[in-house]
Write a protein that holds these residues in place. Structure first.
Motif, PDB file in Angstrom:
ATOM      1  N   GLY A 193      34.099 -13.708  11.851  1.00  0.00           N
ATOM      2  CA  GLY A 193      33.054 -13.394  12.813  1.00  0.00           C
ATOM      3  C   GLY A 193      33.595 -12.964  14.159  1.00  0.00           C
ATOM      4  O   GLY A 193      32.970 -12.156  14.861  1.00  0.00           O
ATOM      5  N   GLU A 194      34.757 -13.477  14.553  1.00  0.00           N
ATOM      6  CA  GLU A 194      35.330 -13.148  15.851  1.00  0.00           C
ATOM      7  C   GLU A 194      35.934 -11.747  15.887  1.00  0.00           C
ATOM      8  O   GLU A 194      35.971 -11.109  16.943  1.00  0.00           O
ATOM      9  N   VAL A 195      36.429 -11.268  14.741  1.00  0.00           N
ATOM     10  CA  VAL A 195      37.213 -10.021  14.745  1.00  0.00           C
ATOM     11  C   VAL A 195      36.459  -8.843  14.140  1.00  0.00           C
ATOM     12  O   VAL A 195      37.059  -7.859  13.718  1.00  0.00           O
ATOM     13  N   GLY A 196      35.134  -8.929  14.111  1.00  0.00           N
ATOM     14  CA  GLY A 196      34.330  -7.793  13.659  1.00  0.00           C
ATOM     15  C   GLY A 196      34.141  -7.701  12.164  1.00  0.00           C
ATOM     16  O   GLY A 196      33.770  -6.637  11.647  1.00  0.00           O
ATOM     17  N   LEU A 197      34.361  -8.796  11.445  1.00  0.00           N
ATOM     18  CA  LEU A 197      34.229  -8.804   9.984  1.00  0.00           C
ATOM     19  C   LEU A 197      33.142  -9.776   9.540  1.00  0.00           C
ATOM     20  O   LEU A 197      33.222 -10.370   8.459  1.00  0.00           O
ATOM     21  N   GLU A 198      32.129  -9.925  10.361  1.00  0.00           N
ATOM     22  CA  GLU A 198      31.006 -10.809  10.043  1.00  0.00           C
ATOM     23  C   GLU A 198      30.372 -10.459   8.705  1.00  0.00           C
ATOM     24  O   GLU A 198      29.885 -11.331   7.978  1.00  0.00           O
ATOM     25  N   TYR A 228      27.965 -26.613   7.038  1.00  0.00           N
ATOM     26  CA  TYR A 228      28.745 -26.176   8.196  1.00  0.00           C
ATOM     27  C   TYR A 228      29.126 -24.702   8.032  1.00  0.00           C
ATOM     28  O   TYR A 228      29.049 -23.918   8.983  1.00  0.00           O
ATOM     29  N   TRP A 229      29.548 -24.316   6.813  1.00  0.00           N
ATOM     30  CA  TRP A 229      29.920 -22.918   6.587  1.00  0.00           C
ATOM     31  C   TRP A 229      28.736 -21.988   6.829  1.00  0.00           C
ATOM     32  O   TRP A 229      28.872 -20.971   7.497  1.00  0.00           O
ATOM     33  N   VAL A 230      27.596 -22.340   6.276  1.00  0.00           N
ATOM     34  CA  VAL A 230      26.407 -21.492   6.438  1.00  0.00           C
ATOM     35  C   VAL A 230      26.037 -21.372   7.913  1.00  0.00           C
ATOM     36  O   VAL A 230      25.611 -20.308   8.374  1.00  0.00           O
ATOM     37  N   ALA A 231      26.234 -22.444   8.666  1.00  0.00           N
ATOM     38  CA  ALA A 231      25.869 -22.434  10.081  1.00  0.00           C
ATOM     39  C   ALA A 231      26.713 -21.464  10.893  1.00  0.00           C
ATOM     40  O   ALA A 231      26.336 -21.119  12.019  1.00  0.00           O
ATOM     41  N   THR A 232      27.854 -20.997  10.356  1.00  0.00           N
ATOM     42  CA  THR A 232      28.674 -20.032  11.097  1.00  0.00           C
ATOM     43  C   THR A 232      28.096 -18.628  11.059  1.00  0.00           C
ATOM     44  O   THR A 232      28.557 -17.768  11.820  1.00  0.00           O
ATOM     45  N   LEU A 233      27.114 -18.371  10.184  1.00  0.00           N
ATOM     46  CA  LEU A 233      26.510 -17.037  10.121  1.00  0.00           C
ATOM     47  C   LEU A 233      25.803 -16.725  11.433  1.00  0.00           C
ATOM     48  O   LEU A 233      24.950 -17.478  11.884  1.00  0.00           O
ATOM     49  N   LYS A 234      26.125 -15.583  12.023  1.00  0.00           N
ATOM     50  CA  LYS A 234      25.535 -15.214  13.298  1.00  0.00           C
ATOM     51  C   LYS A 234      24.192 -14.515  13.133  1.00  0.00           C
ATOM     52  O   LYS A 234      23.378 -14.526  14.053  1.00  0.00           O
TER      53      LYS A 234
END
Length: 256
Positions: A193-198, A228-234
């Protein structure tokens, strides 16, 4: 106080602890999704993550240059399991990790990676190596050794994930029995998510939800890790869709 009352009190105490822990996790991941608004990067100092991804320095301790890791560590499952210093270099995030020799990702480094397809391809190759370690593969990556892979096969399928036909049973067993890998996966997802690969996160998570609820695999990931993993989705729509699946204990089948 009778035995039943003691058991009830212990149960309520443990439930309160879980609520507190989940609340803290929710706050941490919400800060990630918001881009760490209060975090300030140091102005001076080397950009070690860019140096590593560009092949100028090896990771440490007991590491190697990134191209050597991709060439020599791929499939070395005992090494990938037991070595605890490489993941922080392959998947840098804005938070400090357990490897104090690895540097948290600076915003300017993240911006540089997003603007450079070659550096993004290094992250994707590391992602594919770790998918293999977990018994998975990207559908479009089968037989693809392209060093400039951008995560898309040209038909919109480059991010879809499936079981690796040769090793998934053994690797699933390893993942289930070594829960420190859950933290590694959290880091991988945050890094993407940080490097443009969301775009690569939702297909992975959709596959994992299907494995847990449709195929009854990887059940140890069902609770804190998977939530927790799912919560990282922006993307709020993607996150809401998978959170509903978790609440209903169902999967979201890939769209045709």
């Amino acid at each position: 106080q009778g035995p039943d009352a003691i058991i009830t009190a212990q149960f309520e105490k443990e439930r309160a602890k879980r609520r507190c822990r989940h609340s803290r996790i929710d706050e941490e991941v919400a800060e990630y999704r918001a881009g760490y608004p209060e975090l300030r990067d140091p102005v001076d100092g080397p950009d070690l993550n860019l140096d590593f991804l560009s092949g100028r320095i090896p990771c440490s301790p007991r590491g190697d240059f990134i191209d050597n890791i991709h060439a020599k560590w791929w499939g070395q499952y005992d090494l990938l399991e037991s070595h605890h210093g490489y993941v922080q270099w392959l998947f840098p995030i804005r938070e400090r990790g357990v490897n104090l020799r690895a540097q948290p990702l600076k915003k300017r480094e993240a911006d540089a990676i997003r603007a450079d397809p070659h550096l993004q391809a290094k992250i994707i190759k590391s992602y594919d190596m770790m998918l293999d370690f977990y018994g998975l593969q990207r559908m479009s990556h089968v037989g693809n050794d392209n060093d400039d892979d951008n995560g898309d096969d040209g038909h919109g399928n480059g991010c879809e994930v499936e079981r690796h036909p040769k090793n998934w049973r053994d690797r699933y067993s390893n993942l289930s029995s070594h829960p420190h890998n859950f933290l590694r996966i959290t880091r991988i997802l945050k890094c993407l998510g940080e490097v443009g690969l969301e775009k690569m996160k939702f297909p992975f998570l959709r596959h994992m939800v299907a494995e847990v609820f449709d195929h009854r695999q990887l059940r140890s990931t069902r609770s804190t890790a998977l939530h927790y993993w799912v919560a990282t989705l922006k993307d709020e729509t993607e996150r809401a869709a998978l959170e509903k699946c978790l609440a209903d204990e169902c999967s979201l089948a890939p769209s045709s």
